[in-house]
Design an enzyme around this catalytic site. Structure first.
Site, mmCIF file in Angstrom:
data_model
loop_
_atom_site.group_PDB
_atom_site.id
_atom_site.type_symbol
_atom_site.label_atom_id
_atom_site.label_comp_id
_atom_site.label_asym_id
_atom_site.label_seq_id
_atom_site.Cartn_x
_atom_site.Cartn_y
_atom_site.Cartn_z
ATOM 1 N N GLY A 14 -1.448 16.669 -93.154
ATOM 2 C CA GLY A 14 -0.552 16.278 -92.012
ATOM 3 C C GLY A 14 0.000 17.559 -91.392
ATOM 4 C CB ALA A 53 -2.266 22.546 -89.184
ATOM 5 C CB ILE A 82 4.884 25.850 -94.797
ATOM 6 C CG1 ILE A 82 3.764 26.445 -95.836
ATOM 7 C CG2 ILE A 82 5.902 27.207 -94.339
ATOM 8 C CD1 ILE A 82 4.314 26.612 -97.052
ATOM 9 C CE LYS A 116 9.559 33.664 -78.846
ATOM 10 N NZ LYS A 116 8.220 33.692 -80.052
ATOM 11 C CG LEU A 152 -0.062 27.717 -93.192
ATOM 12 C CD1 LEU A 152 0.937 27.332 -93.920
ATOM 13 C CD2 LEU A 152 -0.013 29.246 -92.748
ATOM 14 C CB ILE A 204 2.496 26.881 -83.729
ATOM 15 C CG1 ILE A 204 3.321 26.353 -84.544
ATOM 16 C CG2 ILE A 204 2.162 25.584 -82.577
ATOM 17 C CD1 ILE A 204 4.730 25.813 -84.216
#
Length: 497
Positions: free
Chosen positions: A13, A16, A45, A78, A331, A344
């Site tokens: 899950g 990703a 993570i 951002k 990952l 991401i």
């Protein structure tokens, strides 16, 4: 005869896995069944809390409004990353999502700016960048004009745990099946070597035609079962550990990420609505875990909300992201440290690539080869951009910074730096997600000033050039009119429907 892909199984899950499931289901609809197999006993993570502007495309495809996204993820705007102490201690520069100045015909803006420097003009490169001006003012808004010259490209900071939960909710509302359970065995088809069945600890079995490996650094399918080799890039990017810890929020929410250089790595600060995400990325060959923990805790912007979490990693990527009927995303396909918030995006890009090459009528080697070639180029160009920040430094203080300054870098990067240093010219590489403006800001910010500029810039009379540059800076500054404070913008977004 190739088997038609009727069912996709996503293993794992997190961001990703749920992003993969959400986009595959949304784009392909009911043409394929989608099932996510995950276990809540396996942690994620969960520190990728900043991204880059293409996230807007994901939200648009999934039908997510900005106000809903910001509410669900406790997100913020951002506009840039501020690099502090990367060239030398005490100096800083911004890598914004904007474009400094305006390019003209066959001559990019930096050539006019460089000639202006030689003639005595004192404005920095960033004073011609609306994103930078908004960062310095702590403001954000939408331009009132359609002029792309006054565009303000932006992305988000967000809580990655909340983001994964939000994507899961979208998936389950759209018919994605979730299976809770630990995978005990992966069974292969003897004739093809493809993954055929996932056998869970309780004896249940999950079959599929195409498996998306989002199992994280374990690489349960791509690395452990199919034994695809992992290529180690730590000789170029020696940081191999990170410590992450959340802190209380500050009264003012910055519209940018901070990346602060330390003796053996760097520290991130990511401002969210409800807290600040913090972490230290470092090389264990140059500093111990205890020293790194002390460095992080001594440099937090506010009281910590938890104990630091240690993450070990090895920078690099698998030789082939797609092997047999397994496509590794996230990952499981590779790791590049989060210096430029690409984690991401690389998930998003990989899913988009899979959808464009989706093997509806069966997996062919031609599709697999094209996917892997594109993936490899993308990973390498992101890798080179990250190496650039380390390699072009003038810090005299520690062995870590001396080592990365003197290391041999990939040939493509070496040539790009040499061309810019000599001529001021930059050219976009295929599959490089970072445009020329990004390379320009980091190169100049790290102290690389070209020895020459384009002859078109040399052909403008000094007084005319001074006037053009002054008008350009004034126009960019005028673009802030009507912008509100970042916190006021977030408050308004929370009220919107």
């Amino acid at each position: 005869m190739q088997k038609r892909v009727a069912k996709v199984v996503v293993v794992g899950g997190g961001t990703a896995g749920w992003m993969s499931a959400a986009l595959i289901r949304r784009v392909l609809g009911h043409q394929v069944a989608v099932e996510v197999v995950e276990s809540e006993t396996i942690g994620i993570i969960g520190v990728g809390e900043a991204t880059i502007p293409p996230i807007h495309h994901v939200n648009a495809v999934l039908g997510i409004s900005e106000s809903e996204f910001l509410r669900e993820t406790k997100g913020s705007i951002k506009l840039a990353i501020r690099f502090e102490g990367w060239r030398v201690p005490g100096e800083s520069y911004f890598h914004t999502f904007g474009v400094p100045g305006r390019n003209h015909g066959f001559c990019d803006f930096q050539h006019f700016w460089l000639r202006g420097l030689g003639l005595g003009q004192t404005r920095s490169l960033w004073e011609y960048d609306l994103n930078y001006l908004a960062c310095e003012a702590g403001r954000f808004g939408r331009p009132r004009t359609q002029d792309p010259y006054l565009d303000v490209p932006y992305a988000y900071h967000f809580d990655s745990g909340l983001y994964g939960q939000y994507l899961r909710k979208i998936c389950e509302a759209n018919g994605v099946k979730r299976t809770e359970g630990l995978i005990a065995q992966v069974l292969l088809a003897p004739e093809s070597g493809h993954v055929r069945t996932l056998k869970l600890q309780d004896g249940r079995e999950v079959d599929g035609d195409l498996f998306v490996d989002c199992s994280g650094m374990r690489g349960l399918l791509i690395q452990q079962k199919l034994e695809v080799p992992y290529e180690d890039w730590s000789h170029w990017l020696p940081c191999d550990r990170a410590l992450a810890v959340p802190t209380e929020r500050l009264p003012t929410t910055l519209p940018y990420t901070r990346a602060i250089a330390h003796d053996a790595g760097w520290q991130w600060q990511i401002p969210l609505q409800h807290r600040i995400g913090n972490g230290l990325v470092y090389s264990s060959r140059h500093i111990s875990d205890d020293e790194a923990t002390a460095t992080l805790l001594a440099n937090l912007p506010a009281p910590a909300l938890a104990e630091p979490k240690l993450i070990r990693f090895r920078t690099g990527c698998v030789r082939d992201s797609w092997a047999k009927n397994v496509c590794a995303i996230g990952l499981s396909s590779g790791f590049l440290e989060p210096l430029e918030s690409t984690s991401i995006y690389l998930i998003q890009s990989a899913i988009g690539r899979l959808l464009k090459l989706f093997p509806h009528e069966g997996i062919t080697q031609a599709l697999v080869d094209e996917y892997n070639a594109q993936s490899r180029l993308e990973y390498e160009t992101v890798r080179d951009f990250i190496i650039l920040h380390y390699h072009v430094n003038e810090r005299p203080d520690t062995g870590f910074w001396r080592d990365v300054r003197h290391m041999a870098v990939p040939e493509r990067l070496r040539a790009k730096i040499a061309l810019f240093r000599a001529t001021g010219r930059l050219f976009q590489d295929p599959y490089d997600i970072f445009k020329d403006a990004s390379w320009l800001q980091v190169l100049v910010g790290q102290g690389v000033l070209p020895a020459d500029y384009h002859p078109i810039a040399a052909g403008i009379a000094p007084d005319d050039l001074a006037k053009v540059l002054a008008e350009m800076a004034a126009t960019k500054a005028k673009g802030l009119d009507g912008f509100m404070s970042h916190d006021d913008y977030l408050a308004a977004a929370m009220r919107a429907r």
